[in-house]
Design a protein around this motif. Structure first.
Motif, PDB file in Angstrom:
ATOM      1  N   LYS A 117      -0.085   8.291  -6.709  1.00 41.14           N
ATOM      2  CA  LYS A 117      -0.903   8.001  -5.534  1.00 41.14           C
ATOM      3  C   LYS A 117      -0.450   8.851  -4.351  1.00 41.14           C
ATOM      4  O   LYS A 117       0.755   9.076  -4.170  1.00 41.14           O
ATOM      5  CB  LYS A 117      -0.776   6.520  -5.146  1.00 41.14           C
ATOM      6  CG  LYS A 117      -1.249   5.543  -6.201  1.00 41.14           C
ATOM      7  CD  LYS A 117      -1.028   4.105  -5.741  1.00 41.14           C
ATOM      8  CE  LYS A 117      -1.466   3.102  -6.805  1.00 41.14           C
ATOM      9  NZ  LYS A 117      -1.212   1.699  -6.353  1.00 41.14           N
ATOM     10  N   ASN A 144       0.823  -1.197   0.000  1.00 43.71           N
ATOM     11  CA  ASN A 144       0.000   0.000   0.000  1.00 43.71           C
ATOM     12  C   ASN A 144       0.868   1.262   0.000  1.00 43.71           C
ATOM     13  O   ASN A 144       1.982   1.249   0.523  1.00 43.71           O
ATOM     14  CB  ASN A 144      -0.915   0.003   1.224  1.00 43.71           C
ATOM     15  CG  ASN A 144      -1.970  -1.082   1.164  1.00 43.71           C
ATOM     16  OD1 ASN A 144      -2.441  -1.427   0.077  1.00 43.71           O
ATOM     17  ND2 ASN A 144      -2.353  -1.619   2.304  1.00 43.71           N
ATOM     18  N   PRO A 145       0.366   2.354  -0.549  1.00 42.52           N
ATOM     19  CA  PRO A 145       1.134   3.601  -0.565  1.00 42.52           C
ATOM     20  C   PRO A 145       1.096   4.297   0.792  1.00 42.52           C
ATOM     21  O   PRO A 145       0.501   5.357   0.955  1.00 42.52           O
ATOM     22  CB  PRO A 145       0.435   4.428  -1.654  1.00 42.52           C
ATOM     23  CG  PRO A 145      -0.979   3.954  -1.626  1.00 42.52           C
ATOM     24  CD  PRO A 145      -0.902   2.479  -1.310  1.00 42.52           C
ATOM     25  N   ASN A 166       2.521  14.964  -1.191  1.00 38.95           N
ATOM     26  CA  ASN A 166       1.147  14.793  -1.655  1.00 38.95           C
ATOM     27  C   ASN A 166       0.628  16.045  -2.357  1.00 38.95           C
ATOM     28  O   ASN A 166      -0.115  15.964  -3.343  1.00 38.95           O
ATOM     29  CB  ASN A 166       0.234  14.410  -0.492  1.00 38.95           C
ATOM     30  CG  ASN A 166       0.457  12.976  -0.042  1.00 38.95           C
ATOM     31  OD1 ASN A 166       1.012  12.159  -0.785  1.00 38.95           O
ATOM     32  ND2 ASN A 166       0.034  12.648   1.167  1.00 38.95           N
TER      33      ASN A 166
END
Length: 398
Positions: free
Chosen positions: A70, A30-31, A62
């Motif tokens: 992602k 998972n990221p 982000n």
């Protein structure tokens, strides 16, 4: 706080996985980046510093579009400085959260305990504070333990060099805590002294929460040591300083960074002049990169002055570690433990703490550590603040 019943069930269910080879357990992860640090307990400021640096880095990443399209998620667990909790957190981050990597925290005892599950599971671990040499140089092959922090083997050489320069008598003593961190540093310091053509004139230990260190400091004093190296946390460092004051002993004190948190607050004027190694500090003049990071920290956490950051090295190291992991994931082209581990050796990154060219070197067992000694800094306590030594009276040539 982790629910004990959940932790027990998780440990039971992953035992078969731990018996597997790392390659067999790999899959697209998972990221997310997990963080197991002590955010409670007497050294909580260290864990909080690491958490701040990682959070700020992930928010910036982000905001710029994430990694491989992602957003990264930050998963935080408290180990409270307890090795069993650090081990449980490692398994939970890897096998329940399925994060692509784990960051490690302040306490070397926890980091040493995490090495076995990290290497059995095969999840990349990047330590950001704990400096015990063998936490990373653990003999595993492949070794999934990396570090963006100081390393005691190198710290010992750095501090001994400073001690030999500062000593007029050539007599140096070591006071160290009776833990995995302190005991692990002893051979490193002895080797560094031997390389300098000297031997320690006193080697004294103590336990956490000891209140009176008078016997130890008197033996160092009577051995003629005019420089004393500390491998201690702030709490015990305070007691050592008070014991020295009680017996009228005033050597030059140079310490590993366990006394970089709140020693000035605990010991008051007795801390003035105590020198401490760091990898990063927000104190003193700020270059544009440091100022930009401080502005984000100030806005996010409501801090008014850089002196409110206890353990600035933890912030800087964590910030750089996240960006190094970002680069490795991008080079790997996948959220995959094995591919990310291999890519870590290919990362070149200009960080705020150091210029990592490369971050790690697969051909050198000492180079699972990213911050080279040339980036270490010497700071000194002055009036409750830990300042770059050149900005204090203690940085002037004798």
């Amino acid at each position: 706080m982790i629910n004990r019943r959940f932790g027990t069930r998780l440990t039971a269910c992953v035992l078969p996985l731990l018996a597997m080879s790392p390659i067999a357990a790999h899959a697209e992860q998972n990221p997310c980046i997990g963080n197991s640090v002590g955010v409670t307990g007497p050294a909580a400021f260290g864990g909080q510093a690491a958490k701040m640096g990682a959070e700020i880095a992930i928010e910036k990443i982000n905001a710029a579009g994430g990694v491989l399209g992602k957003p990264l998620r930050f998963v935080q667990y408290d180990d409270a400085g307890a090795p069993p909790r650090g081990v449980d957190n490692t398994r939970r981050i890897a096998l329940a959260d399925k994060c692509v990597a784990i960051l490690g925290g302040y306490h070397s005892t926890v980091a040493v305990a995490q090495a076995e599950p990290v290497n059995k599971i095969g999840i990349p671990y990047v330590g950001i504070m704990a400096a015990n040499t063998k936490a990373i140089e653990n003999g595993a092959s492949p070794n999934y333990m990396f570090r963006v922090s100081a390393k005691d083997k190198w710290v010992a050489r750095f501090l001994v060099e400073q001690a030999v320069k500062a000593s007029k008598s050539g007599k140096v003593a070591l006071l160290y805590e009776n833990t995995g961190w302190g005991n692990g540093a002893v051979p490193d310091v002895k080797a560094a002294m031997q390389a300098a053509g000297k031997e320690l004139v006193a080697l004294e230990t103590f336990n956490w929460n000891d209140q009176d260190m008078s016997p130890q400091v008197m033996r160092a004093r009577d051995a003629g040591a005019d420089v004393v190296l500390f491998w201690a946390l702030d709490r015990e460092g305070n007691q050592i300083l008070r014991s020295m004051d009680k017996v009228g002993y005033k050597p030059t004190i140079i310490g590993a960074w366990g006394i970089a948190g709140n020693l000035g607050e605990l010991a008051g004027p007795l801390a003035n002049g105590v020198q401490v190694i760091q990898t990063y500090t927000f104190m003193g003049e700020m270059d544009p990169k440091k100022k930009a990071l401080w502005d984000k920290i100030s806005a996010k956490y409501g801090m008014k002055d850089p002196s409110e950051i206890k353990m600035g090295s933890g912030v800087g190291n964590a910030y750089d570690a996240v960006y190094i992991l970002k680069a490795a994931i991008e080079k790997a082209g996948a959220y995959d433990w094995a591919k990310v581990r291999e890519a870590l050796y290919e990362v070149n990154h200009t960080g705020i703490v150091a210029d990592y060219q490369p971050a790690f070197d697969k051909t050198d067992p000492e180079r699972q550590d990213a911050i080279l000694p040339k980036y270490y800094k010497l700071t000194a306590w002055q009036d409750g603040k830990l300042l770059p030594i050149e900005q204090t009276p203690y940085g002037k040539a004798p």
